[in-house]
Scaffold this motif. Sequence first.
Motif, PDB file in Angstrom:
ATOM      1  N   ARG A 376       0.838  -1.214   0.000  1.00  0.00           N
ATOM      2  CA  ARG A 376       0.000   0.000   0.000  1.00  0.00           C
ATOM      3  C   ARG A 376       0.867   1.257   0.000  1.00  0.00           C
ATOM      4  N   LEU A 377       1.944   1.224   0.777  1.00  0.00           N
ATOM      5  CA  LEU A 377       2.877   2.353   0.797  1.00  0.00           C
ATOM      6  C   LEU A 377       3.524   2.540  -0.570  1.00  0.00           C
ATOM      7  N   ILE A 378       3.983   1.456  -1.174  1.00  0.00           N
ATOM      8  CA  ILE A 378       4.641   1.547  -2.477  1.00  0.00           C
ATOM      9  C   ILE A 378       3.709   2.140  -3.511  1.00  0.00           C
ATOM     10  N   ASP A 379       2.470   1.667  -3.536  1.00  0.00           N
ATOM     11  CA  ASP A 379       1.491   2.192  -4.495  1.00  0.00           C
ATOM     12  C   ASP A 379       1.260   3.687  -4.272  1.00  0.00           C
ATOM     13  N   ALA A 380       1.143   4.093  -3.004  1.00  0.00           N
ATOM     14  CA  ALA A 380       0.910   5.508  -2.694  1.00  0.00           C
ATOM     15  C   ALA A 380       2.107   6.360  -3.107  1.00  0.00           C
ATOM     16  N   LEU A 381       3.327   5.884  -2.827  1.00  0.00           N
ATOM     17  CA  LEU A 381       4.515   6.642  -3.205  1.00  0.00           C
ATOM     18  C   LEU A 381       4.622   6.784  -4.720  1.00  0.00           C
ATOM     19  N   GLU A 382       4.361   5.706  -5.430  1.00  0.00           N
ATOM     20  CA  GLU A 382       4.436   5.777  -6.895  1.00  0.00           C
ATOM     21  C   GLU A 382       3.462   6.815  -7.436  1.00  0.00           C
ATOM     22  N   ARG A 383       2.266   6.859  -6.881  1.00  0.00           N
ATOM     23  CA  ARG A 383       1.261   7.826  -7.333  1.00  0.00           C
ATOM     24  C   ARG A 383       1.672   9.262  -6.992  1.00  0.00           C
ATOM     25  N   SER A 391       6.608  20.411  -2.995  1.00  0.00           N
ATOM     26  CA  SER A 391       5.591  20.337  -1.959  1.00  0.00           C
ATOM     27  C   SER A 391       4.243  20.771  -2.472  1.00  0.00           C
ATOM     28  N   GLU A 392       4.225  21.747  -3.358  1.00  0.00           N
ATOM     29  CA  GLU A 392       2.953  22.212  -3.892  1.00  0.00           C
ATOM     30  C   GLU A 392       2.265  21.131  -4.719  1.00  0.00           C
ATOM     31  N   SER A 393       3.064  20.440  -5.545  1.00  0.00           N
ATOM     32  CA  SER A 393       2.462  19.398  -6.380  1.00  0.00           C
ATOM     33  C   SER A 393       2.019  18.213  -5.536  1.00  0.00           C
ATOM     34  N   VAL A 394       2.746  17.930  -4.431  1.00  0.00           N
ATOM     35  CA  VAL A 394       2.302  16.873  -3.537  1.00  0.00           C
ATOM     36  C   VAL A 394       0.975  17.256  -2.896  1.00  0.00           C
ATOM     37  N   ARG A 395       0.873  18.510  -2.485  1.00  0.00           N
ATOM     38  CA  ARG A 395      -0.382  18.938  -1.861  1.00  0.00           C
ATOM     39  C   ARG A 395      -1.552  18.848  -2.833  1.00  0.00           C
TER      40      ARG A 395
END
Length: 397
Positions: A376-383, A391-395
Amino acid sequence: MLDPAIAFLNHGSFGACPRPVLDAQSRFREQMEREPVRFFTRELEPLLDGVLSALAAFLGADPEELALVPNATAGVNTVLRSLELGPGDELLTTDHAYNACRNALDDAARRAGARVVVAPVPFPVKTADEVIEAVLRATSPRTRFALIDHVTSPTGLVLPVAPVVAALSRRGVEVLVDGAHAPGMVPLDVHALGAAYYTGNCHKWMCAPKGAAFLHVERSRRHRIRPLVISHGANATRQDRSRFRLEFDWTGTFDPTPFLCIPEAIRFMASLGPGGGGWSALMKHNRAMAMAARAIMATKLGCALPCPEEMLGALAALPLPPRRDAVEEGALIDPLQTALLETYGVEVPIVPWPAPSGRLVRISAQIYNQQQEYERLIDALERLLRGAGSSESVRSQ
């Protein structure tokens, strides 16, 4: 009691206390509140003696050389406040030291007119010998004291503390090992290690309630080390207990129940060792889980493993693409860490290393974790990392 909706991969920060241990804490609190005077003046001392005996057996230590403290940072401060340092003395540590303990080291140096020397330990690192060489290169005839992590907090490295302690001791350098993460994660024999001082948490990998830790002081140095709070033990006239015990066991009114639950935490966690193998099997299981998760994550994220397996326990850190902008000044948590929790229900630390632009993801493995949580972590990080470098694009994800 962890939220089942959250993939909790950050056991390393504050631990997680099992229900049977919390139940034991409730019973001790009821005993304390039922008759507080009796509890503190008649019952507490023998209870603490039992705790120290159980803890000493677990650590390979002498109960008379152990003091109970609320956390490893308090243990570090206790030693530093007790040392008699002078101008020109050098206090040695590494650049992987825990920030709070580094602050304590800086403060001790400032008050004494001493100097902190930082040994740069490479990360990525190829062998444990690189750590030993880095520490010894940073020593000098003025090196008086060294603070060395057993397991580094930001990078999750298990440092070769035994040869480091031996080499520094031969040079006349007193060593305090910051073992915040070590008890319950890696095999530990404090007496055999031979450090002048060792402090570690019981509320992390041992899973005691929050606020339970210890400080081990080699017997010949006990007369020099005093608690941060000076209380009734300072002028006690009793002859049946050492001054060390009298001062540390009572520093004023406090909630001792986290300490009193240490034996139950030791017992219960041992019962979870796969195949009935106790603590040894539990530590091997957690380490194997961390190694397997690290290997899969490195492949998926396309990064090289930053250290050999023999330098890891149940923590593992992997590099992420560098930040394109700095984390907002004063921010405690990286925006990527916030996005992982709020959007994907994954609790895992994103560590600034090297600061300010570098960053690591640090996973933990405890018996309650499952492989699908790391997936689940790997999938979230890839996305989140796909085109999300700032930081703006992550937000905005």
